[in-house]
Scaffold this motif. Structure first.
Motif, PDB file in Angstrom:
ATOM      1  N   ILE A  44       5.435   7.040   2.365  1.00 46.47           N
ATOM      2  CA  ILE A  44       4.911   8.303   1.568  1.00 46.47           C
ATOM      3  C   ILE A  44       3.711   8.723   2.062  1.00 46.47           C
ATOM      4  O   ILE A  44       3.347   9.890   2.316  1.00 46.47           O
ATOM      5  N   GLU A  45       2.759   7.648   2.328  1.00 42.64           N
ATOM      6  CA  GLU A  45       1.061   8.181   2.622  1.00 42.64           C
ATOM      7  C   GLU A  45       1.261   8.787   4.209  1.00 42.64           C
ATOM      8  O   GLU A  45       0.408  10.096   4.376  1.00 42.64           O
ATOM      9  N   HIS A  46       1.730   8.126   5.126  1.00 40.33           N
ATOM     10  CA  HIS A  46       1.180   8.227   6.594  1.00 40.33           C
ATOM     11  C   HIS A  46       2.564   9.065   7.092  1.00 40.33           C
ATOM     12  O   HIS A  46       2.244   9.397   8.326  1.00 40.33           O
ATOM     13  N   GLN A  47       3.714   9.025   6.515  1.00 45.39           N
ATOM     14  CA  GLN A  47       4.902   9.681   7.274  1.00 45.39           C
ATOM     15  C   GLN A  47       5.270  10.973   6.596  1.00 45.39           C
ATOM     16  O   GLN A  47       6.125  11.816   6.801  1.00 45.39           O
ATOM     17  N   ILE A  48       4.533  11.187   5.385  1.00 47.70           N
ATOM     18  CA  ILE A  48       4.922  12.278   4.424  1.00 47.70           C
ATOM     19  C   ILE A  48       3.690  13.315   4.123  1.00 47.70           C
ATOM     20  O   ILE A  48       3.294  14.266   4.494  1.00 47.70           O
ATOM     21  N   LEU A  49       2.820  12.504   3.248  1.00 47.85           N
ATOM     22  CA  LEU A  49       1.460  13.009   2.786  1.00 47.85           C
ATOM     23  C   LEU A  49       0.579  13.867   3.556  1.00 47.85           C
ATOM     24  O   LEU A  49       0.222  14.667   4.013  1.00 47.85           O
ATOM     25  N   ARG A  50       0.256  12.687   4.753  1.00 42.94           N
ATOM     26  CA  ARG A  50      -0.738  13.169   5.859  1.00 42.94           C
ATOM     27  C   ARG A  50      -0.317  14.080   6.950  1.00 42.94           C
ATOM     28  O   ARG A  50      -0.901  15.131   6.932  1.00 42.94           O
ATOM     29  N   PRO A  51       1.095  13.677   7.226  1.00 43.36           N
ATOM     30  CA  PRO A  51       1.177  14.749   8.367  1.00 43.36           C
ATOM     31  C   PRO A  51       1.928  16.122   8.066  1.00 43.36           C
ATOM     32  O   PRO A  51       1.660  17.041   8.685  1.00 43.36           O
ATOM     33  N   ILE A  52       2.294  16.191   6.737  1.00 43.65           N
ATOM     34  CA  ILE A  52       3.042  17.405   6.479  1.00 43.65           C
ATOM     35  C   ILE A  52       2.019  18.280   5.566  1.00 43.65           C
ATOM     36  O   ILE A  52       2.035  19.239   5.920  1.00 43.65           O
ATOM     37  N   PHE A  53       1.263  17.668   4.807  1.00 43.19           N
ATOM     38  CA  PHE A  53       0.187  18.627   4.093  1.00 43.19           C
ATOM     39  C   PHE A  53      -1.244  18.545   4.534  1.00 43.19           C
ATOM     40  O   PHE A  53      -1.971  19.561   4.281  1.00 43.19           O
ATOM     41  N   LYS A  54      -1.350  17.761   5.544  1.00 43.71           N
ATOM     42  CA  LYS A  54      -2.491  17.796   6.216  1.00 43.71           C
ATOM     43  C   LYS A  54      -3.929  18.238   5.495  1.00 43.71           C
ATOM     44  O   LYS A  54      -4.536  19.341   5.712  1.00 43.71           O
ATOM     45  N   ASP A  55      -4.149  17.464   4.457  1.00 46.70           N
ATOM     46  CA  ASP A  55      -5.245  17.845   3.279  1.00 46.70           C
ATOM     47  C   ASP A  55      -5.985  16.369   3.189  1.00 46.70           C
ATOM     48  O   ASP A  55      -5.470  15.357   3.039  1.00 46.70           O
ATOM     49  N   ASN A  56      -7.118  16.412   3.828  1.00 40.73           N
ATOM     50  CA  ASN A  56      -7.824  15.041   3.679  1.00 40.73           C
ATOM     51  C   ASN A  56      -8.263  14.406   2.178  1.00 40.73           C
ATOM     52  O   ASN A  56      -8.757  13.427   2.155  1.00 40.73           O
ATOM     53  N   ARG A  57      -7.895  15.571   1.437  1.00 40.39           N
ATOM     54  CA  ARG A  57      -8.222  15.038  -0.114  1.00 40.39           C
ATOM     55  C   ARG A  57      -7.129  14.205  -0.611  1.00 40.39           C
ATOM     56  O   ARG A  57      -7.087  13.516  -1.696  1.00 40.39           O
ATOM     57  N   ILE A  58      -6.081  13.875   0.248  1.00 43.85           N
ATOM     58  CA  ILE A  58      -5.097  13.198   0.083  1.00 43.85           C
ATOM     59  C   ILE A  58      -5.670  11.872  -0.343  1.00 43.85           C
ATOM     60  O   ILE A  58      -5.223  10.920  -1.144  1.00 43.85           O
ATOM     61  N   HIS A  59      -6.776  11.460   0.270  1.00 44.70           N
ATOM     62  CA  HIS A  59      -7.269   9.972   0.293  1.00 44.70           C
ATOM     63  C   HIS A  59      -8.001   9.946  -0.682  1.00 44.70           C
ATOM     64  O   HIS A  59      -8.416   8.510  -1.241  1.00 44.70           O
ATOM     65  N   TYR A  60      -8.338  10.662  -1.790  1.00 43.86           N
ATOM     66  CA  TYR A  60      -8.938  10.875  -3.156  1.00 43.86           C
ATOM     67  C   TYR A  60      -7.917  10.701  -4.095  1.00 43.86           C
ATOM     68  O   TYR A  60      -8.220  10.731  -5.218  1.00 43.86           O
ATOM     69  N   ALA A  61      -6.569  10.963  -3.874  1.00 42.21           N
ATOM     70  CA  ALA A  61      -5.501  11.094  -4.795  1.00 42.21           C
ATOM     71  C   ALA A  61      -4.775   9.759  -4.881  1.00 42.21           C
ATOM     72  O   ALA A  61      -4.418   9.583  -6.014  1.00 42.21           O
ATOM     73  N   VAL A  62      -4.170   9.401  -3.599  1.00 42.86           N
ATOM     74  CA  VAL A  62      -3.524   8.233  -3.740  1.00 42.86           C
ATOM     75  C   VAL A  62      -4.260   7.098  -4.032  1.00 42.86           C
ATOM     76  O   VAL A  62      -5.347   6.977  -3.263  1.00 42.86           O
ATOM     77  N   ASN A  63      -4.141   6.080  -4.781  1.00 42.13           N
ATOM     78  CA  ASN A  63      -4.683   5.163  -5.264  1.00 42.13           C
ATOM     79  C   ASN A  63      -4.098   3.636  -5.044  1.00 42.13           C
ATOM     80  O   ASN A  63      -3.002   3.376  -5.118  1.00 42.13           O
ATOM     81  N   CYS A  64      -5.026   2.828  -4.534  1.00 41.25           N
ATOM     82  CA  CYS A  64      -4.377   1.372  -4.025  1.00 41.25           C
ATOM     83  C   CYS A  64      -4.807   0.415  -4.937  1.00 41.25           C
ATOM     84  O   CYS A  64      -4.930  -1.090  -4.608  1.00 41.25           O
ATOM     85  N   ALA A  65      -5.335   0.700  -6.190  1.00 38.17           N
ATOM     86  CA  ALA A  65      -5.611  -0.170  -7.120  1.00 38.17           C
ATOM     87  C   ALA A  65      -6.624  -1.198  -7.049  1.00 38.17           C
ATOM     88  O   ALA A  65      -6.815  -2.280  -7.288  1.00 38.17           O
ATOM     89  N   SER A  66      -7.783  -0.467  -6.411  1.00 42.13           N
ATOM     90  CA  SER A  66      -9.097  -1.447  -5.837  1.00 42.13           C
ATOM     91  C   SER A  66     -10.214  -0.571  -6.339  1.00 42.13           C
ATOM     92  O   SER A  66     -10.259   0.514  -6.414  1.00 42.13           O
ATOM     93  N   MET A  67     -10.980  -1.614  -6.355  1.00 40.00           N
ATOM     94  CA  MET A  67     -12.417  -0.943  -6.937  1.00 40.00           C
ATOM     95  C   MET A  67     -13.096   0.178  -5.876  1.00 40.00           C
ATOM     96  O   MET A  67     -13.760   0.940  -6.348  1.00 40.00           O
ATOM     97  N   GLY A  68     -12.738  -0.402  -4.672  1.00 39.43           N
ATOM     98  CA  GLY A  68     -13.366   0.489  -3.650  1.00 39.43           C
ATOM     99  C   GLY A  68     -12.700   1.831  -3.197  1.00 39.43           C
ATOM    100  O   GLY A  68     -13.067   2.887  -2.611  1.00 39.43           O
ATOM    101  N   CYS A  69     -11.499   1.785  -4.086  1.00 40.63           N
ATOM    102  CA  CYS A  69     -10.568   3.277  -3.770  1.00 40.63           C
ATOM    103  C   CYS A  69     -11.099   4.183  -4.793  1.00 40.63           C
ATOM    104  O   CYS A  69     -11.783   4.092  -5.844  1.00 40.63           O
ATOM    105  N   PRO A  70     -10.798   5.557  -4.279  1.00 39.74           N
ATOM    106  CA  PRO A  70     -11.082   6.716  -5.146  1.00 39.74           C
ATOM    107  C   PRO A  70     -10.435   6.499  -6.608  1.00 39.74           C
ATOM    108  O   PRO A  70      -9.364   5.854  -6.433  1.00 39.74           O
ATOM    109  N   ASN A  71     -10.638   7.185  -7.522  1.00 44.49           N
ATOM    110  CA  ASN A  71     -10.104   7.128  -8.771  1.00 44.49           C
ATOM    111  C   ASN A  71      -8.766   7.429  -8.991  1.00 44.49           C
ATOM    112  O   ASN A  71      -8.418   8.613  -8.564  1.00 44.49           O
ATOM    113  N   LEU A  72      -8.207   6.546  -9.600  1.00 47.68           N
ATOM    114  CA  LEU A  72      -6.826   6.951 -10.385  1.00 47.68           C
ATOM    115  C   LEU A  72      -7.169   7.914 -11.553  1.00 47.68           C
ATOM    116  O   LEU A  72      -7.714   7.567 -12.306  1.00 47.68           O
TER     117      LEU A  72
END
Length: 283
Positions: A153-181
């Motif tokens: 989903i992240e690396h074969q759909i979201l990043r290559p198709i939508f080409k928007d670096n704000r994706i990294h602030y949207a998908v959340n990995c359930a970690s304190m270091g991750c951008p907000n859910l």
């Protein structure tokens, strides 16, 4: 030969840990490039929105999830929502609707994984195989006849198709270091606003950018996915300047007068868990 095997295994573990894909553009990417311009179809995200509003709490600028307060009814609602998303003909949606769909599906899957394995201290404790650190490569859903993992989903759909670096602030990995859910589901209407909000919240927070004894410390996201933000450290710093508050902007601009590189990258994989049981008031 033994050294080669160790090297390959190490690379696979590294890739799994940090969400990288070692594959070129795949049939998965080609399939999901299809969309339906002007389609009026809207995906229903109310159930997910309600769960987020009930369980997310803002503490010191970080949105945390109260996993311990998730009930059996909540689990069923989440399960039904993910099952519903798998029935959607995604290629028949317009682009923004697709964008919101994939973000919501990714985040809902991560929350489901944590809840199913709770209690735990980090998502990295979850393993689906001998060389797996985290759930990233496990096939979790079946959409339009295709088995998909979080990595897909992240690396074969979201990043290559939508080409928007704000994706990294949207998908959340359930970690304190991750951008907000975010405490609401993404929709085609709020997509741009939430993507911008996620970037601003993260980069202006110390877990995104900070200084310590004159050293510039930046989230490892800008190291792991450097190509999404610039060709070198200088360009990445210039990118960060666009989102920080005026004081931090001044520090970064002064820093660039004498330095062109980032001193240190860091990331906190501990669980983004809240112990609160009342919804935050900023929603």
């Amino acid at each position: 030969m033994k050294k080669l095997v160790v090297l390959v295994v190490g690379l696979l573990v590294f890739a799994s840990t940090f969400g990288f894909t070692l594959l070129p553009e795949s049939e998965i990417t080609a399939h999901w490039r299809k969309f339906s311009p002007g389609s009026p179809v809207e995906v229903e995200h109310t159930a997910w929105d309600e769960l987020l509003k009930r369980h997310i709490f803002t503490e010191q600028g970080i949105n945390l999830f109260a996993y311990s307060s998730v009930t059996s009814a909540d689990k069923n609602k989440l399960k039904n929502y993910i099952e519903y998303l798998q029935t959607i003909a995604v290629t028949e949606l317009e682009r923004k609707e697709q964008f919101a769909y994939w973000i919501n599906l990714y985040n809902a899957l991560v929350v489901q994984i944590i809840v199913e394995n709770y209690p735990l201290e980090s998502i990295q404790e979850i393993s689906y195989g001998l060389f797996s650190l985290g759930p990233w490569r496990q096939k979790l859903v079946y959409v339009e006849g295709i088995d998909l993992s979080l990595d897909n989903i992240e690396h074969q759909i979201l990043r290559p198709i939508f080409k928007d670096n704000r994706i990294h602030y949207a998908v959340n990995c359930a970690s304190m270091g991750c951008p907000n859910l975010q405490a609401q589901a993404y929709t085609r209407e709020n997509l741009e606003a939430l993507l911008d909000l996620g970037a601003e919240q993260y980069i202006s927070h110390p877990r995104g950018v900070s200084f310590n004894n004159g050293q510039l410390i930046v989230s490892s996201i800008f190291d792991w996915y450097a190509e999404d933000f610039g060709d070198n450290d200088h360009q990445i710093i210039m990118y960060l300047i666009r989102f920080v508050d005026s004081d931090l902007k001044g520090y970064l601009q002064d820093y660039l007068q004498g330095r062109q590189s980032i001193d240190k990258f860091r990331y906190d994989w501990s669980l983004n868990e809240s112990s609160l049981n009342e919804p935050s008031l900023n929603k």
